[in-house]
Enzyme design. Structure first.
Site, PDB file in Angstrom:
ATOM      1  N   ASP A 255       0.820  -1.226   0.000  1.00  0.00           N
ATOM      2  CA  ASP A 255       0.000   0.000   0.000  1.00  0.00           C
ATOM      3  C   ASP A 255       0.849   1.269   0.000  1.00  0.00           C
ATOM      4  O   ASP A 255       0.679   2.152   0.849  1.00  0.00           O
ATOM      5  CB  ASP A 255      -0.915   0.017   1.234  1.00  0.00           C
ATOM      6  CG  ASP A 255      -1.673  -1.277   1.430  1.00  0.00           C
ATOM      7  OD1 ASP A 255      -2.107  -1.862   0.420  1.00  0.00           O
ATOM      8  OD2 ASP A 255      -1.818  -1.707   2.589  1.00  0.00           O
TER       9      ASP A 255
ATOM     10  N   GLU B 253     -11.817  -0.206  -2.831  1.00  0.00           N
ATOM     11  CA  GLU B 253     -11.154   0.234  -1.610  1.00  0.00           C
ATOM     12  C   GLU B 253     -10.011   1.168  -2.002  1.00  0.00           C
ATOM     13  O   GLU B 253      -9.831   1.499  -3.179  1.00  0.00           O
ATOM     14  CB  GLU B 253     -10.596  -0.966  -0.837  1.00  0.00           C
ATOM     15  CG  GLU B 253      -9.612  -1.809  -1.649  1.00  0.00           C
ATOM     16  CD  GLU B 253      -9.026  -2.966  -0.868  1.00  0.00           C
ATOM     17  OE1 GLU B 253      -9.157  -2.964   0.364  1.00  0.00           O
ATOM     18  OE2 GLU B 253      -8.425  -3.853  -1.488  1.00  0.00           O
TER      19      GLU B 253
END
Length: 695
Positions: free
Chosen positions: A32, A216
């Protein structure tokens, strides 16, 4: 209000090895990745995947803290250490291992770090804020998460309208107050149905009516007069990176297409950020390169990103090469190539310790791979170091620009001599060896590796290394030298090492050395009338293992050896230190320093006869010494170099020319030596000069 200091400034940074390949961080998992530009550097704020400890779900994501990294060139990444950890955040449930994708922005000289985790009180996720005066911390965490947000993956957009907007979860968005820690008072509310339940959520759903299956990780940015909302979602079975555009930071957004398609190996997730650095746009994302059988342990990667004239984004293709320019003097992981012949394959070197990286295998003659953007400007008088293995006797070349390009270096892979010539790693397969350069490119260029022999070759890394400052070349017309203030002889004529397999240092007894070092390995070996000159070549006969590589730990009988023919060169050198590092001499001239026999000669010119002097020697490795053709000293066994370790009987240095020579056997060690003459009181003798070789 109670505040908690999460970390202190790390003064001594632990810099990961210089890498211009994917993945960019090589000593830990970094998922991420959110990239931000602060103070003319790129700062990377990833989540930190770890292997789940006992008691945690083993097949799920597991994150307990955050590191921050920085780089000025997207190649060298410094790890500033942990900035937030789960059990030091007041509102986070202890040992929840749920510190997922974060973000960090700067406003009015303060740095705001946003991160999700599982709260002590309540369900789902909260999003917390930690504040610092510097992008690397130390960060002080707010005692409570942002009120009104229940979700993951925060991203903060500081828009040109002067406001800051926070995005989270599946594309929800709300305006922040100027304090960057609370939602604005006028944040809209929306009733949402989840199954049979209906509840109220703050913010706007910016992904409404857009492709958003399991969406997301929203990342919003502004460019080209547009606001971009980019996000992962599941198109079929795994995530892609899609994007939408709007003229308003809170939408409505219009879906435009993909930034990156599904991971080629079926990795379930992708998560990203997009940043402009020095005029070039970059996409940061993750992939499970270092955990190919576990897509919950991921690593950060980078690719360049480009826009079309209308502001839409061109789809980005994943590469192993990544971005950035390698300096040729860095360790280049050549397996991260740009392109290759169709038969080239890559695989992990070690499937257990995956951070050892990858290997690229060229299976046959004609196979090739190309690695772009290598900067040779730091390369001067250099040689090549390679880490490789081969399936048989073969050869490969490093060429410039193409498979037919100019040869930079030629590397033979002599499997028969693996135990004798090359340094092997703990796997007993990979060889680290050196090679001389035939040609040095200028500036930034592309490298091509070509298999030139009949056996396969696998390559881990290569590195161009400038010759060190242990020696200085001595010109043919150079003035005579003197021993140094302590009497040590630094000027030598050194021969490139002869292959000499040593099964064990325990065999290096006085009788063994007397028998073997008095043999003739090259013509003129003991000729004091015609001494070698700088650059002169000799034909030498070395000794290597026969019958293929052997593991000496397992052999029960005597090692079988064979003679090998070599062409070696003499070098006139001045050592910059009193200890003459023959190991480094071999390494710097592209020769094998291990399992080698070194020869050296120096000429001593005495103005008058000197009687009752003694030769004092230290050597790392067994050595034998001759003065004017007579053996005067032998240092046997496995030893370290100690000043004046062995001292000869009384000797006479005659008026005029004297010839001092040595032979030194090196097995697996870092061999060096020191030599001087001392008087009866042990004081150094210095009343002579050292001249170049004479005919």
């Amino acid at each position: 209000m109670k505040l908690t200091i999460i970390s202190t400034v790390v003064l001594c940074l632990a810099a990961s090895a210089a890498q211009a390949q994917n993945p960019i961080i090589r000593d830990q998992f970094t998922a991420d990745p959110t990239a931000r530009v602060f103070n003319n550097k790129v700062y990377l704020y990833p989540s930190h995947d770890i292997v789940p400890p006992a008691g945690q779900r083993q097949d799920w994501f597991c994150m307990e803290d955050y590191h921050v990294f920085s780089s000025e060139n997207l190649t060298d990444w410094a790890d500033h250490g942990v900035i937030v950890t789960q059990n030091k955040v007041p509102w986070v449930r202890p040992d929840s291992y749920s510190m997922w994708a974060p973000d960090c922005v700067e406003r009015n000289g303060k740095y705001y770090f946003y991160f999700p985790s599982a709260p002590k009180n309540g369900m789902g996720f909260g999003i917390g804020v930690a504040v610092a005066d510097r992008p690397e911390g130390p960060f002080i965490c707010e005692p409570e998460p942002i009120k009104g947000i229940n979700g993951i993956d925060p991203c903060v957009l500081q828009a040109s309208d002067g406001n800051a907007y926070i995005f989270w979860g599946a594309g929800r968005c709300a305006k922040l107050k100027p304090n960057m820690k609370e939602l604005a008072d006028d944040t809209p509310k929306e009733k949402v149905k989840w199954g049979n339940r209906e509840f109220e959520m703050l913010g706007v759903n910016c992904l409404k009516d857009l492709p958003n299956r399991q969406a997301e990780g929203p990342f919003a940015f502004e460019a080209n007069g547009w606001y971009y909302l980019t996000y992962p979602y599941v198109r079929e079975n795994t995530e892609v990176l899609g994007y939408a555009m709007s003229k308003n930071p809170m939408g409505p957004y219009e879906y435009k297409g993909l930034i990156m398609s599904e991971q080629p190996n079926g990795c379930w997730t992708n998560h990203h950020s997009i940043v402009n650095y020095k005029g070039q746009w970059y996409l940061f994302y993750h992939h499970n390169y270092f955990s190919p059988r576990d897509d919950k342990r991921r690593s950060a990667c980078i690719e360049k990103l480009y826009f079309n004239a209308d502001g839409t984004i061109q789809e980005v293709k994943q590469t192993m090469r990544g971005v950035g320019i390698n300096k040729a003097t860095e360790k280049i992981e050549i397996d991260r190539y740009n392109t290759a012949s169709s038969d080239v394959t890559t695989a992990l070197i070690d499937t257990v310790n995956t951070f050892r990286g990858y290997q690229a295998t060229l299976p046959k003659k004609g196979s090739w791979l190309q690695y772009n953007d290598v900067d040779f400007s730091p390369v001067g008088d250099a040689y090549l170091i390679v880490n490789a293995k081969a399936g048989g006797n073969t050869e490969f070349c490093i060429r410039e620009k193409s498979a037919k390009g100019k040869i930079i270096a030629r590397i033979p892979m002599n499997v028969v001599s693996q135990m004798g010539m090359f340094r092997r790693d703990q796997s007993n397969q990979w060889l680290t060896q050196t090679a001389s350069l035939e040609y040095i490119p200028k500036g930034v260029t592309d490298l091509v590796v070509t298999c030139e022999g009949d056996a396969d070759v696998s390559i881990n890394w290569i590195q161009f290394k400038n010759r060190n400052s242990y020696f200085q070349p001595v010109a043919a017309n150079a003035a005579a030298a003197q021993p140094d203030a302590n009497g040590f002889i630094r000027r030598w004529m050194l021969l490139e090492p002869i292959d000499y397999n040593v099964r064990s240092n325990t065999i290096l007894t006085d009788s063994y050395l007397n028998e073997n070092l008095n043999k003739q390995y090259f013509k003129g070996q003991f000729d004091d009338k015609k001494l070698p000159r700088d650059g002169e070549k000799v034909a030498a006969t070395g000794i290597a293992l026969a019958g293929g590589p052997r593991d000496t730990r397992m052999q029960t009988g005597p090692a079988q050896t064979k003679e090998v023919k070599q062409t070696l060169r003499w070098h006139a050198l001045e050592s910059n230190t009193y200890n003459v590092k023959v190991f480094r001499f071999a390494e710097s001239y592209g020769c094998q320093p291990y399992n080698s026999l070194f020869w050296g000669v120096t000429v001593i010119d005495c103005p008058e006869e000197m009687t009752d002097v003694r030769l004092a020697i230290g050597s790392n490795g067994a050595s034998m010494w001759w003065l004017n053709g007579e053996r005067v000293l032998t240092l046997d066994g496995d030893r370290r170099m100690v000043e004046d370790d062995c001292v000869s009987q009384r000797l006479t240095l005659k008026k005029g020319r004297n010839v001092l020579r040595f032979a030194l056997v090196n097995g697996p060690g870092l061999s060096d030596l020191c030599a001087r003459f001392i008087d009866e009181q042990g004081k150094p003798v210095t009343g002579y000069t050292l001249v170049n070789s004479v005919k």
